[in-house]
Design an enzyme around this catalytic site. Structure first.
Site: not given
Ligand code: UT7
Length: 331
Positions: A115, A256, A286
């Site tokens: 990225c 980004h 993204n």
């Molecule tokens: O460009 C390259 C660089 N990449 C980035 O900068 C990405 C950086 N990371 C992020 O943007 C975020 O961490 C994500 C968007 C990938 C994930 O968001 P988050 O708020 O960190 O979610 P999480 O991984 O902490 O998950 C929270 C909850 C989990 O459920 P439980 O365990 O709390 O029941 C996940 O299983 O959200 C759940 N979850 C989803 N729910 C619905 C994870 N993905 C999804 C989804 N839809 N797509």
């Protein structure tokens, strides 16, 4: 005489027409429009049709940039393509783009910085301008992320989209315009947080690597999120400070587009006026190397990018790679 600065003299973007909306994703994986909007900030993303590669998006964006500048492809000296989704491992996508553009007597290469690759490529291209080696460099960020995404994995498939952007770099005739400064860093200790393990020399593609889904993006979202906010903020603070600037001197912040919350947390820590923060992740998702030129285009369309404006750009990507760039918009 060698120039004091390089400048961006033209910009073009391209996204494939097909949309993948949050509603569409709701029928593919266990997710919701509300979760994606609240946690990431995306409504829809553009997805290339089968058979459309990064070079195709790159060529469309490049043609627009060249047309805006009023030059033919053969007038550029070099083509740098920033991408993590090259058409194939080799030849490099820059060669394919050169051929499709019909650009004669040009050299080029790909730059893999995930990225951050577009900002890195802009700086590499700028060095050719600064040394006087080249008069015109075409820098393109293009990714077909849909080609390496597992559309059964909700943790990654809701985030990425396909898109490209291109700029022409030239010597700045006015020393007060163009590139001001950059800071780049890589931190390989973060390699395991965002990567595609299969298909390289370590794990060449086999039936087993495909069965294990090693040809797809794997991400530890929270680790990347924390690193992104901390490191983007750190580099932006550093680059502003060493140029005697503060947040109020920034006319446009073009980061980004990985997550709306990362962008706003960074902007908040930097003390930037939200009005100056360029966000288009809602429309494109993204697009990896495509996000920054796409966001430059959005800034321009919104009337937030005018000649003389001080622009701060920032990126974080797989590697980890991280970068901050300061420039005065030149046209
Ligand atoms: O460009 C390259 C660089 N990449 C980035 O900068 C990405 C950086 N990371 C992020 O943007 C975020 O961490 C994500 C968007 C990938 C994930 O968001 P988050 O708020 O960190 O979610 P999480 O991984 O902490 O998950 C929270 C909850 C989990 O459920 P439980 O365990 O709390 O029941 C996940 O299983 O959200 C759940 N979850 C989803 N729910 C619905 C994870 N993905 C999804 C989804 N839809 N797509």
């Amino acid at each position: 005489m060698t120039p004091v600065r390089a400048k961006i003299s033209a910009l073009g973007i391209y996204v494939p027409p097909r949309l993948l909306t949050n509603k569409d994703l709701e029928s593919m994986v266990d997710t919701s429009d509300q979760w994606i909007l609240e946690r990431v900030g995306i409504r829809e993303r553009h997805i290339a049709d089968k058979g459309v590669a990064s070079s195709d998006l790159a060529v469309e964006a490049a043609r627009k940039a060249l047309a805006e500048r009023g030059i033919e492809a053969g007038e550029v000296d070099a083509i740098i393509v920033a991408t993590v989704t090259p058409d194939m491992l080799f030849p490099c996508t820059a060669c394919i783009v050169q051929h499709k553009l019909g650009a004669k007597s040009v050299w080029g290469f790909d730059l893999n910085g995930a990225c951050s690759a577009f900002l890195y490529a802009v700086q590499v291209g700028s060095q050719f301008i600064l040394t006087g080696a080249h008069k015109k460099v075409l820098v393109i960020g293009s990714d077909v992320m849909s080609s390496i995404i597992d559309y059964t994995d909700r943790a990654t498939c809701v985030i990425f989209g396909d898109g490209a952007g291109a700029v022409v770099l030239e010597p700045a005739d006015d020393d007060s315009l163009g590139m001001v400064d950059f800071i780049h860093e890589v931190d390989g200790s973060g390699g395991c947080s965002l990567y595609m393990p299969g298909g390289g020399s370590l794990h060449p593609s086999t039936h087993a690597t495909v069965d294990q889904k090693m040809h797809y993006v794997h991400q530890d979202g929270q680790a990347v999120f924390k690193f992104a906010v901390r490191k983007q903020t750190e580099l932006c603070e550093k680059i502003l400070k060493r140029n005697g600037l503060s947040a109020k001197d920034v006319d446009a912040f073009i980061p980004h587009q990985a997550n709306r919350r990362i962008i706003m947390a960074t902007a908040d820590r930097l003390g930037l006026n939200p009005e100056k923060v360029i966000i288009n992740i809602d429309r494109y998702g993204n697009t990896t190397a495509g996000t920054i030129p796409l966001a430059m285009h959005t800034a321009r369309t919104e009337g937030k990018l005018k000649k003389g404006n001080m622009v701060l750009m920032a990126s974080v990507g797989a590697g980890f790679t991280v970068g901050a760039t300061l420039l005065r918009w030149a046209y």
